[in-house]
Design a protein around this motif. Sequence first.
Motif, PDB file in Angstrom:
ATOM      1  N   ASN A 144     -11.262 -34.383 -17.244  1.00  0.00           N
ATOM      2  CA  ASN A 144     -12.551 -34.973 -17.621  1.00  0.00           C
ATOM      3  C   ASN A 144     -13.199 -34.286 -18.817  1.00  0.00           C
ATOM      4  O   ASN A 144     -14.273 -34.700 -19.256  1.00  0.00           O
ATOM      5  CB  ASN A 144     -13.518 -34.933 -16.427  1.00  0.00           C
ATOM      6  CG  ASN A 144     -13.021 -35.765 -15.261  1.00  0.00           C
ATOM      7  OD1 ASN A 144     -12.258 -36.703 -15.445  1.00  0.00           O
ATOM      8  ND2 ASN A 144     -13.446 -35.405 -14.055  1.00  0.00           N
ATOM      9  N   GLY A 145     -12.574 -33.215 -19.300  1.00  0.00           N
ATOM     10  CA  GLY A 145     -13.140 -32.497 -20.440  1.00  0.00           C
ATOM     11  C   GLY A 145     -14.245 -31.530 -20.078  1.00  0.00           C
ATOM     12  O   GLY A 145     -14.893 -30.959 -20.963  1.00  0.00           O
ATOM     13  N   ASN A 148     -12.481 -26.806 -21.252  1.00  0.00           N
ATOM     14  CA  ASN A 148     -11.682 -26.902 -22.461  1.00  0.00           C
ATOM     15  C   ASN A 148     -10.257 -26.421 -22.189  1.00  0.00           C
ATOM     16  O   ASN A 148     -10.055 -25.333 -21.655  1.00  0.00           O
ATOM     17  CB  ASN A 148     -12.325 -26.047 -23.570  1.00  0.00           C
ATOM     18  CG  ASN A 148     -11.565 -26.161 -24.876  1.00  0.00           C
ATOM     19  OD1 ASN A 148     -10.599 -25.439 -25.083  1.00  0.00           O
ATOM     20  ND2 ASN A 148     -12.009 -27.049 -25.748  1.00  0.00           N
TER      21      ASN A 148
END
Length: 317
Positions: A144-145, A148
């Motif tokens: 989902n970001g 990172n």
Amino acid sequence: MGSKGNNVEFTAKEISEKSSSRVNKSIESGPPKMALFCDYRPYLKEFYEYKRALTKDSLRPYSYATFAASADIKSPNYLKLIIEGQRNLSIEMARKFARAMALGREETDEFTALVEFTQAQEPIERNRYLKILADIRVRHQLKNGEINAETWDKVPSWVTWVLYALADQKGVRFDIAELFETMRGKARPEDIRRSLEKLLAAGELVKDPTTGFIQKGRELMSGSESVPVELVRKLQSELIYLGLESLFQDTPQDREIGTQTLALTEGEFEHLKFELRQFRKRWLKDVSVNRKATKGTRVFQLNIQLFPVTLPSKGTS
């Protein structure tokens, strides 16, 4: 007529306003986030309360029977029994519950892992499911970001920490097969190779061009304040799991594991945290100085755990 509790009297209007405030807050905050829960029962309770709040003005407000119908369960109060701890969920039933909550495939995997963790009884089994749950949640956050991918790749695993410490152990050759044996087969050769390559590439371990010996370079995990708490938590859970394995696998002569359960004031708790941190820092400093003069004979893992097992008493802060 007022309602009394703790010598405070509330009017019917005040009770209605408080109830309305809770309902509105539940709707505004949206459905509960599963990643915030380490027990599936409170998660189900908050999901049910959210759906009730969302449909409070409907002709047919959400109910236990509504949930049962969505899950294709005959008993209309089954969800209530589960929330109250009177029943456990099988994996098959957990998947039905996930369908009733309209969870996607990945969320269903997380929910079933949460169920298995909550219901596990034996310590090793419980910790194994906790690790599975942590891995699932990290994968979701990467996808989902929320985390990172580059940062994730830089966070050292427990294997990396052990290899880094092995540079201070006497007589260690950084041969993959020998490292596998030295680490008692707890890590796969491929994981050892990958972690060693990362350490050398980052300059955290360096190879002497003359002797070929490997020694420590720069500090491992410098700048850790920028690492997301989820990744730190995952690493710590892996190290704690090793401690649990040691409890069952190593003799008392080869380890020191003790426990103490005690009631503390907030002031005592903060003071004890400070003392433990100072103890850890002092030992790290002293051992680091000693390792410059002599090599160690084994790598040990020191885990210090201080955590709550009860809620605060009512009326205290």
